[in-house]
Design a protein around this motif. Sequence first.
Motif, PDB file in Angstrom:
ATOM      1  N   TYR A   1       0.896  -1.327  -0.588  1.00  0.00           N
ATOM      2  CA  TYR A   1      -0.306  -0.222   0.146  1.00  0.00           C
ATOM      3  C   TYR A   1       0.727   1.247   0.210  1.00  0.00           C
ATOM      4  N   TRP A   2       0.170   2.067  -0.906  1.00  0.00           N
ATOM      5  CA  TRP A   2       0.863   3.697  -0.670  1.00  0.00           C
ATOM      6  C   TRP A   2       0.426   3.933   0.243  1.00  0.00           C
ATOM      7  N   ALA A   3       1.447   5.425   1.008  1.00  0.00           N
ATOM      8  CA  ALA A   3       0.872   6.493   1.093  1.00  0.00           C
ATOM      9  C   ALA A   3       0.405   7.868   0.409  1.00  0.00           C
ATOM     10  N   VAL A   4      -0.684   8.246   0.544  1.00  0.00           N
ATOM     11  CA  VAL A   4      -0.775   9.385  -0.817  1.00  0.00           C
ATOM     12  C   VAL A   4      -1.245  11.013   0.127  1.00  0.00           C
ATOM     13  N   ALA A   5      -0.086  11.287  -1.188  1.00  0.00           N
ATOM     14  CA  ALA A   5      -0.201  13.047  -0.646  1.00  0.00           C
ATOM     15  C   ALA A   5      -1.386  13.051  -1.612  1.00  0.00           C
ATOM     16  N   ARG A   6      -1.635  14.707  -1.555  1.00  0.00           N
ATOM     17  CA  ARG A   6      -1.786  15.927  -2.651  1.00  0.00           C
ATOM     18  C   ARG A   6      -0.015  16.258  -3.271  1.00  0.00           C
ATOM     19  N   ARG A   7      -0.386  16.510  -4.249  1.00  0.00           N
ATOM     20  CA  ARG A   7       0.690  17.126  -5.479  1.00  0.00           C
ATOM     21  C   ARG A   7       1.022  18.488  -4.295  1.00  0.00           C
ATOM     22  N   GLU A   8      -0.369  19.293  -3.740  1.00  0.00           N
ATOM     23  CA  GLU A   8       0.549  20.407  -3.608  1.00  0.00           C
ATOM     24  C   GLU A   8       1.009  20.365  -2.484  1.00  0.00           C
ATOM     25  N   ALA A   9       0.820  19.325  -1.583  1.00  0.00           N
ATOM     26  CA  ALA A   9       1.502  19.183   0.106  1.00  0.00           C
ATOM     27  C   ALA A   9       1.650  17.986  -0.068  1.00  0.00           C
ATOM     28  N   PRO A  10       2.801  17.447  -1.069  1.00  0.00           N
ATOM     29  CA  PRO A  10       3.465  15.846  -0.448  1.00  0.00           C
ATOM     30  C   PRO A  10       3.641  15.549   0.670  1.00  0.00           C
ATOM     31  N   GLY A  11       4.220  16.607   1.224  1.00  0.00           N
ATOM     32  CA  GLY A  11       4.117  16.028   3.304  1.00  0.00           C
ATOM     33  C   GLY A  11       3.021  16.019   4.089  1.00  0.00           C
ATOM     34  N   VAL A  12       1.364  15.934   3.391  1.00  0.00           N
ATOM     35  CA  VAL A  12       0.672  15.527   4.414  1.00  0.00           C
ATOM     36  C   VAL A  12      -0.541  14.105   2.998  1.00  0.00           C
ATOM     37  N   ILE A  13      -0.093  12.817   4.264  1.00  0.00           N
ATOM     38  CA  ILE A  13      -0.829  12.473   3.672  1.00  0.00           C
ATOM     39  C   ILE A  13      -2.465  12.235   4.419  1.00  0.00           C
ATOM     40  N   VAL A  14      -2.595  11.999   3.591  1.00  0.00           N
ATOM     41  CA  VAL A  14      -4.209  11.983   3.273  1.00  0.00           C
ATOM     42  C   VAL A  14      -5.105  10.967   3.077  1.00  0.00           C
ATOM     43  N   GLY A  15      -4.051   9.465   3.192  1.00  0.00           N
ATOM     44  CA  GLY A  15      -5.008   8.648   2.935  1.00  0.00           C
ATOM     45  C   GLY A  15      -3.706   7.139   2.642  1.00  0.00           C
ATOM     46  N   VAL A  16      -4.248   6.245   2.633  1.00  0.00           N
ATOM     47  CA  VAL A  16      -3.774   5.138   1.806  1.00  0.00           C
ATOM     48  C   VAL A  16      -4.214   4.347   1.058  1.00  0.00           C
ATOM     49  N   GLY A  17      -3.789   3.809   0.438  1.00  0.00           N
ATOM     50  CA  GLY A  17      -4.137   2.991  -0.406  1.00  0.00           C
ATOM     51  C   GLY A  17      -3.363   2.277  -1.873  1.00  0.00           C
ATOM     52  N   GLY A  18      -3.877   1.398  -2.525  1.00  0.00           N
ATOM     53  CA  GLY A  18      -3.137   0.530  -3.369  1.00  0.00           C
ATOM     54  C   GLY A  18      -3.236  -0.671  -3.477  1.00  0.00           C
ATOM     55  N   VAL A  19      -2.485  -1.858  -3.442  1.00  0.00           N
ATOM     56  CA  VAL A  19      -2.554  -3.319  -3.448  1.00  0.00           C
ATOM     57  C   VAL A  19      -1.066  -3.930  -2.390  1.00  0.00           C
ATOM     58  N   ARG A  20      -1.876  -5.124  -2.104  1.00  0.00           N
ATOM     59  CA  ARG A  20      -0.443  -5.867  -0.794  1.00  0.00           C
ATOM     60  C   ARG A  20      -1.191  -7.170  -1.397  1.00  0.00           C
ATOM     61  N   HIS A  21      -0.258  -8.233  -1.342  1.00  0.00           N
ATOM     62  CA  HIS A  21      -0.115  -9.512  -1.692  1.00  0.00           C
ATOM     63  C   HIS A  21      -1.080  -9.903  -0.185  1.00  0.00           C
ATOM     64  N   LYS A  22      -1.847 -11.227  -0.392  1.00  0.00           N
ATOM     65  CA  LYS A  22      -2.571 -11.508   0.167  1.00  0.00           C
ATOM     66  C   LYS A  22      -2.809 -13.126   0.276  1.00  0.00           C
ATOM     67  N   GLU A  23      -3.087 -13.558   1.403  1.00  0.00           N
ATOM     68  CA  GLU A  23      -4.368 -14.772   1.009  1.00  0.00           C
ATOM     69  C   GLU A  23      -5.276 -15.139   1.155  1.00  0.00           C
ATOM     70  N   LEU A  24      -6.081 -15.857   0.770  1.00  0.00           N
ATOM     71  CA  LEU A  24      -7.158 -15.287   0.561  1.00  0.00           C
ATOM     72  C   LEU A  24      -8.721 -16.487   0.214  1.00  0.00           C
ATOM     73  N   GLN A  25      -8.896 -17.321   1.611  1.00  0.00           N
ATOM     74  CA  GLN A  25      -9.285 -18.375   1.069  1.00  0.00           C
ATOM     75  C   GLN A  25      -8.901 -19.016   0.713  1.00  0.00           C
ATOM     76  N   GLY A  26      -8.125 -19.963   0.963  1.00  0.00           N
ATOM     77  CA  GLY A  26      -6.508 -19.878   0.128  1.00  0.00           C
ATOM     78  C   GLY A  26      -6.545 -19.502  -1.110  1.00  0.00           C
ATOM     79  N   GLN A  27      -5.804 -18.678  -1.751  1.00  0.00           N
ATOM     80  CA  GLN A  27      -5.962 -18.653  -2.868  1.00  0.00           C
ATOM     81  C   GLN A  27      -5.342 -16.559  -2.699  1.00  0.00           C
ATOM     82  N   HIS A  28      -3.582 -17.041  -3.197  1.00  0.00           N
ATOM     83  CA  HIS A  28      -3.008 -16.143  -3.026  1.00  0.00           C
ATOM     84  C   HIS A  28      -3.771 -15.180  -4.232  1.00  0.00           C
ATOM     85  N   VAL A  29      -3.688 -13.215  -3.725  1.00  0.00           N
ATOM     86  CA  VAL A  29      -4.302 -12.108  -4.065  1.00  0.00           C
ATOM     87  C   VAL A  29      -3.466 -11.462  -4.135  1.00  0.00           C
ATOM     88  N   LEU A  30      -3.765  -9.699  -5.102  1.00  0.00           N
ATOM     89  CA  LEU A  30      -3.837  -8.638  -4.764  1.00  0.00           C
ATOM     90  C   LEU A  30      -4.529  -7.688  -4.109  1.00  0.00           C
TER      91      LEU A  30
END
Length: 172
Positions: free
Chosen positions: A68-97
């Motif tokens: 997952y990424w730290a998300v900031a606005r371009r005009e304020a790159p030092g201020v994190i406003v969220g988190v988002g993206g993909v990460r590896h995970k096991e879900l019900q025995g299946q490898h997913v993002l």
Amino acid sequence: MIPAFENVTTERLVLRPFRESDLDAIFTLHSDPETNKFSSHGPMRTLDDARERLTMWLNDYSQKGVGYWAVARREAPGVIVGVGGVRHKELQGQHVLNLAYRFSPETWGSGYATEVSRVALELARKHIPDVPVVAIIHQLNTPSIRVAERLGMRLDRVIDYEGMPSRLYLDR
């Protein structure tokens, strides 16, 4: 680290891997009851909980090359406003993002979740095409459901995820 996931800039946002100095931002975002209304764990309670989450996310990048990424606005790159993206995970025995997004309430309705997720899906399709991308969304989380649908993800089924009925969306 998969270079394509390292530092990404969109029209309005800066997306980057988390770093140690982001601990307070993670805690602020995840301790807010509003941003965690649909989380099975509820709001984060301590800075140690945030440190545990941060360690997990740092390990994602060091061990799998993506997370997952730290998300900031371009005009304020030092201020994190969220988190988002993909990460590896096991879900019900299946490898997913797992595609996820969480933003501070003052950004809701801005389209940031869709913007981040669109980039994450494109990069996952290109660089990790053999791993399916899913979004696990609480059944009552209408805004997140709309994001998944806007992205063209399709509802596969309803699952019990960490004790909560959740919709499982697939990328293709």
